[in-house]
Design a protein around this motif. Structure first.
Motif, PDB file in Angstrom:
ATOM      1  N   ASP A 155       5.788  -0.581  -9.860  1.00 53.02           N
ATOM      2  CA  ASP A 155       6.941   0.035  -9.192  1.00 53.02           C
ATOM      3  C   ASP A 155       8.245  -0.686  -9.494  1.00 53.02           C
ATOM      4  OD1 ASP A 155       7.090  -2.186  -7.489  1.00 53.02           O
ATOM      5  OD2 ASP A 155       5.868  -1.255  -5.954  1.00 53.02           O
ATOM      6  N   ARG A 214      -3.706  -0.259  -4.783  1.00 55.42           N
ATOM      7  CA  ARG A 214      -2.495  -0.250  -5.607  1.00 55.42           C
ATOM      8  C   ARG A 214      -2.643  -1.128  -6.853  1.00 55.42           C
ATOM      9  NH1 ARG A 214       3.210  -0.931  -4.860  1.00 55.42           N
ATOM     10  NH2 ARG A 214       4.115   1.143  -4.893  1.00 55.42           N
ATOM     11  N   TRP A 239       0.851  -1.195   0.000  1.00 53.61           N
ATOM     12  CA  TRP A 239       0.000   0.000   0.000  1.00 53.61           C
ATOM     13  C   TRP A 239       0.884   1.240   0.000  1.00 53.61           C
ATOM     14  CZ3 TRP A 239       0.486  -3.617   3.838  1.00 53.61           C
ATOM     15  CH2 TRP A 239       1.188  -3.211   4.978  1.00 53.61           C
ATOM     16  N   GLY A 240       0.272   2.384  -0.259  1.00 55.04           N
ATOM     17  CA  GLY A 240       1.008   3.655  -0.249  1.00 55.04           C
ATOM     18  C   GLY A 240       2.045   3.736  -1.359  1.00 55.04           C
ATOM     19  N   ASP A 241       2.980   4.676  -1.203  1.00 51.42           N
ATOM     20  CA  ASP A 241       4.092   4.824  -2.148  1.00 51.42           C
ATOM     21  C   ASP A 241       3.621   5.011  -3.595  1.00 51.42           C
ATOM     22  OD1 ASP A 241       6.756   5.064  -2.789  1.00 51.42           O
ATOM     23  OD2 ASP A 241       7.150   2.911  -2.883  1.00 51.42           O
ATOM     24  N   ASN A 242       2.631   5.866  -3.773  1.00 52.56           N
ATOM     25  CA  ASN A 242       2.183   6.194  -5.129  1.00 52.56           C
ATOM     26  C   ASN A 242       3.342   6.656  -6.009  1.00 52.56           C
ATOM     27  OD1 ASN A 242      -0.468   5.760  -4.484  1.00 52.56           O
ATOM     28  ND2 ASN A 242      -1.089   7.905  -4.560  1.00 52.56           N
ATOM     29  N   GLU A 243       4.283   7.369  -5.386  1.00 50.22           N
ATOM     30  CA  GLU A 243       5.373   7.993  -6.150  1.00 50.22           C
ATOM     31  C   GLU A 243       6.175   6.981  -6.955  1.00 50.22           C
ATOM     32  OE1 GLU A 243       4.612   8.359  -3.015  1.00 50.22           O
ATOM     33  OE2 GLU A 243       4.694  10.464  -2.420  1.00 50.22           O
ATOM     34  N   SER A 244       6.230   5.729  -6.478  1.00 52.94           N
ATOM     35  CA  SER A 244       7.094   4.759  -7.160  1.00 52.94           C
ATOM     36  C   SER A 244       6.421   4.106  -8.366  1.00 52.94           C
ATOM     37  CB  SER A 244       7.525   3.669  -6.174  1.00 52.94           C
ATOM     38  OG  SER A 244       6.399   2.904  -5.803  1.00 52.94           O
ATOM     39  N   LYS A 250       9.563  -3.148  -8.124  1.00 53.75           N
ATOM     40  CA  LYS A 250      10.344  -3.603  -6.965  1.00 53.75           C
ATOM     41  C   LYS A 250       9.571  -4.445  -5.952  1.00 53.75           C
ATOM     42  CE  LYS A 250       9.612   0.698  -4.422  1.00 53.75           C
ATOM     43  NZ  LYS A 250      10.121   1.970  -3.957  1.00 53.75           N
ATOM     44  N   THR A 251       8.259  -4.259  -5.820  1.00 58.07           N
ATOM     45  CA  THR A 251       7.559  -4.990  -4.750  1.00 58.07           C
ATOM     46  C   THR A 251       7.024  -6.329  -5.236  1.00 58.07           C
ATOM     47  OG1 THR A 251       5.512  -3.799  -5.232  1.00 58.07           O
ATOM     48  CG2 THR A 251       6.863  -2.958  -3.418  1.00 58.07           C
TER      49      THR A 251
END
Lengths: 195, 67
Positions: A158, A173, A139-144, A160-161
């Motif tokens: 992203d 997400r 969750w979160g980390d829209n920037e990536s 990475k996740t």
């Protein structure tokens, strides 16, 4: 949307490989803007644990995902032709089902399947646009969240996740990435249109 | 030599290198990679033998689970 843009989209055909979090949300996004024909495929059935992110409803638990998705798209727009395939996809199936598509969307969950479709598209139709999702857990980390364009392949996510117990795939997400994919598909379908 | 790696120009020593050398040098240690050289897919079994030379366009894409 003007009528010429609507007409273009009405005559386009998009293949969606997998009807889970990415595929169900991406298909609905494309249906809502009037992409005329969608080929959707998945072998799985809707389960309760899918409802945190996938475009299905409680009363569809136990239903085949491809058919449930077709039903849901029909509730949005009866004019969209949905070819629903209850089928586990492999390379021959991808060649058979998606050969006539303008764009293919990779919407699998397993890495092995993502790799398989990239290989299949490279082997059978190396020029065809493929829009993949990679990196959408947690969750979160829209920037990536971003879009990477590499030849005929576009990757949203992203990068990475990886999904794990600590980083589950969750509605917000996953649906963002699915709609990033739908947005890239639109961009490709309308690439000859002036904005 | 200069190659285009994932849309960016990068310079490496020597006039050619194998895919394996590229992955080691860039420290790409991911399990599932898609690699294309000038649009042609390179399979995992070919990483040790397939070579990259000056001017090539290379894509190294990391795919991860989730969907």
């Amino acid at each position: 949307m003007d009528s010429s843009t609507r007409d273009i989209l009405k005559n386009k055909k998009v293949g969606i490989a997998g009807c889970g979090g990415l595929g169900s949300n991406c298909a609905v996004g494309l249906a809502r803007v009037g992409v005329g024909r969608l080929i959707v495929a998945d072998f799985d059935v809707v389960s309760e644990s899918n409802l945190n992110r996938q475009y299905f409803f409680r009363d569809q638990i136990g239903t085949k995902k491809a058919f449930a998705l077709r039903d849901n798209i029909r509730r949005i727009d009866t004019q969209i032709q949905v070819d629903a395939h209850d089928r586990k996809l492999d390379k021959p199936a991808i060649a058979e089902l998606f050969g006539g598509c303008d764009v293919i969307v990779e919407a699998f969950d397993l890495t092995e399947m993502k790799l398989m479709i990239v290989e299949a598209v490279s082997e059978f139709f190396p020029e065809k646009p493929l829009v993949a999702g990679s990196g959408l857990a947690g969750w979160g980390d829209n920037e990536s969240l971003k879009t990477l364009r590499l030849g005929n392949i576009t990757v949203c996510g992203d990068g990475k996740t990886e999904v794990s117990d600590q980083l589950p795939p969750l509605g917000p997400r996953v649906a963002i990435v699915a709609n990033m994919q739908a947005n890239v598909v639109l961009e490709i379908l309308l690439s000859n249109q002036k904005v | 030599m200069k190659i285009i790696l994932n849309n960016r120009e990068e310079e490496f020593a020597g006039s050619s290198m194998t895919i394996r050398q590229l992955l080691d040098e860039k420290q790409f240690a991911f399990r599932m990679l898609v690699i294309k050289v000038n649009g042609v897919l390179i399979k995992k079994e070919e990483y040790a033998t397939a070579t990259i030379k000056d001017g090539d366009t290379v894509i190294v894409l990391h795919l991860m689970s989730g969907g």
